[in-house]
Design a protein around this motif. Structure first.
Motif, PDB file in Angstrom:
ATOM      1  N   HIS A 106       0.819  -1.210   0.000  1.00  0.00           N
ATOM      2  CA  HIS A 106       0.000   0.000   0.000  1.00  0.00           C
ATOM      3  C   HIS A 106       0.859   1.268   0.000  1.00  0.00           C
ATOM      4  N   GLY A 107       2.132   1.124  -0.279  1.00  0.00           N
ATOM      5  CA  GLY A 107       3.006   2.274  -0.422  1.00  0.00           C
ATOM      6  C   GLY A 107       3.282   3.031   0.863  1.00  0.00           C
ATOM      7  N   VAL A 108       3.219   2.327   1.997  1.00  0.00           N
ATOM      8  CA  VAL A 108       3.478   2.957   3.291  1.00  0.00           C
ATOM      9  C   VAL A 108       4.927   2.675   3.680  1.00  0.00           C
ATOM     10  N   ALA A 109       5.710   3.727   3.853  1.00  0.00           N
ATOM     11  CA  ALA A 109       7.130   3.541   4.125  1.00  0.00           C
ATOM     12  C   ALA A 109       7.405   3.154   5.579  1.00  0.00           C
ATOM     13  N   GLY A 110       6.704   3.805   6.522  1.00  0.00           N
ATOM     14  CA  GLY A 110       6.970   3.558   7.938  1.00  0.00           C
ATOM     15  C   GLY A 110       6.027   2.535   8.532  1.00  0.00           C
ATOM     16  N   SER A 111       6.218   2.269   9.810  1.00  0.00           N
ATOM     17  CA  SER A 111       5.416   1.256  10.484  1.00  0.00           C
ATOM     18  C   SER A 111       4.091   1.804  11.004  1.00  0.00           C
ATOM     19  N   ILE A 112       3.916   3.122  10.980  1.00  0.00           N
ATOM     20  CA  ILE A 112       2.705   3.764  11.505  1.00  0.00           C
ATOM     21  C   ILE A 112       1.864   4.313  10.350  1.00  0.00           C
TER      22      ILE A 112
ATOM     23  N   GLY B  10      -2.468  12.411   9.280  1.00  0.00           N
ATOM     24  CA  GLY B  10      -2.236  13.754   9.794  1.00  0.00           C
ATOM     25  C   GLY B  10      -3.032  14.070  11.043  1.00  0.00           C
ATOM     26  N   ILE B  11      -4.062  13.285  11.311  1.00  0.00           N
ATOM     27  CA  ILE B  11      -4.895  13.460  12.507  1.00  0.00           C
ATOM     28  C   ILE B  11      -4.741  12.259  13.431  1.00  0.00           C
ATOM     29  N   LEU B  12      -4.850  11.075  12.835  1.00  0.00           N
ATOM     30  CA  LEU B  12      -4.733   9.826  13.579  1.00  0.00           C
ATOM     31  C   LEU B  12      -3.424   9.131  13.227  1.00  0.00           C
ATOM     32  N   LYS B  13      -2.861   8.437  14.210  1.00  0.00           N
ATOM     33  CA  LYS B  13      -1.696   7.583  13.988  1.00  0.00           C
ATOM     34  C   LYS B  13      -2.042   6.192  14.500  1.00  0.00           C
ATOM     35  N   LEU B  14      -2.054   5.218  13.579  1.00  0.00           N
ATOM     36  CA  LEU B  14      -2.446   3.858  13.925  1.00  0.00           C
ATOM     37  C   LEU B  14      -1.221   2.956  13.895  1.00  0.00           C
TER      38      LEU B  14
END
Length: 218
Positions: A120-126, A130-134
């Protein structure tokens, strides 16, 4: 998140299915290659866990046919075949990862998270909009420096939304992502889960688009 598990060993399959269920995954389990192929082509999965030594069709045949049909679902091979040539063949055939039995179930979950992130093109683990961090590893969500622990269903639903911020998800899509074949789904199940999430992280965290579904902002 909904996963297809393809494993003909009952003890191994049961252990994996239970561990992933406990980690908030919906798991559909099949035990032969032909069923795996037809299921993967007709259902929407975030990932496939694929054994190689299967009846009817072996795992490499299943993988090859999936890729030849342009099905790009992420695949992690789980097998006792530990020869370098087997690993090369599996990865060259289109697998995203290759895990040798016996393995730690915690390691399997970490590899699942890593493959889903990359797909899904997500580089980091989180995951963040910009509002929520999962945090997929802990099933915690952070907003305004406050951290909340989510139930399995809350996490699964929010994860589905956070993978595609700004995209509207219908009721059917959300049900398909967080419930497996044999799970009974109440008519108001999605609304109930979203109600619980909003109580924790704010009513404005998940937007309802009347008549269409739900989304988190991008």
């Amino acid at each position: 998140m909904r996963i297809l598990l393809v494993e003909d060993d009952h003890l191994i399959g049961s252990a994996i299915q239970q561990a992933l269920h406990d980690a908030a995954y919906a798991v559909d389990w099949v035990q032969d290659g032909a069923t795996a192929l037809s299921t993967a082509k007709t259902e929407d999965y975030i990932l496939v866990l694929l054994d190689l030594g299967l009846p009817c069709k072996n795992g490499l045949e299943v993988l090859g046919e999936l890729r030849n049909s342009k099905n790009a679902v992420p695949v992690i091979i789980i097998t006792a075949r530990d020869a370098v040539e087997d690993r090369i063949n599996g990865l060259d055939e289109g697998a995203d990862d290759y895990l040798i039995k016996p393995f730690s179930l915690n390691e399997l979950q970490a590899r699942i998270r890593a493959v889903v992130r990359r797909n899904h093109g997500v580089a980091g683990s989180i995951l963040s909009n910009g509002i929520l961090k999962l945090n997929p590893a802990t099933h915690e969500v952070t907003r305004d420096n406050q951290t909340y622990t989510l139930t399995a269903r809350e996490y699964a639903l929010l994860h589905a939304l956070m993978l595609h911020p700004g995209t509207i998800h219908s009721r059917d899509q959300l049900e398909g992502r967080i419930y497996g074949w044999n799970e009974e789904v109440a008519s108001n199940a999605i609304e109930f889960i979203i109600h619980g999430l909003r109580k924790k992280i704010g009513k404005d965290a998940i937007n309802n688009v009347r008549g269409l579904g739900w989304m988190v902002s991008k």
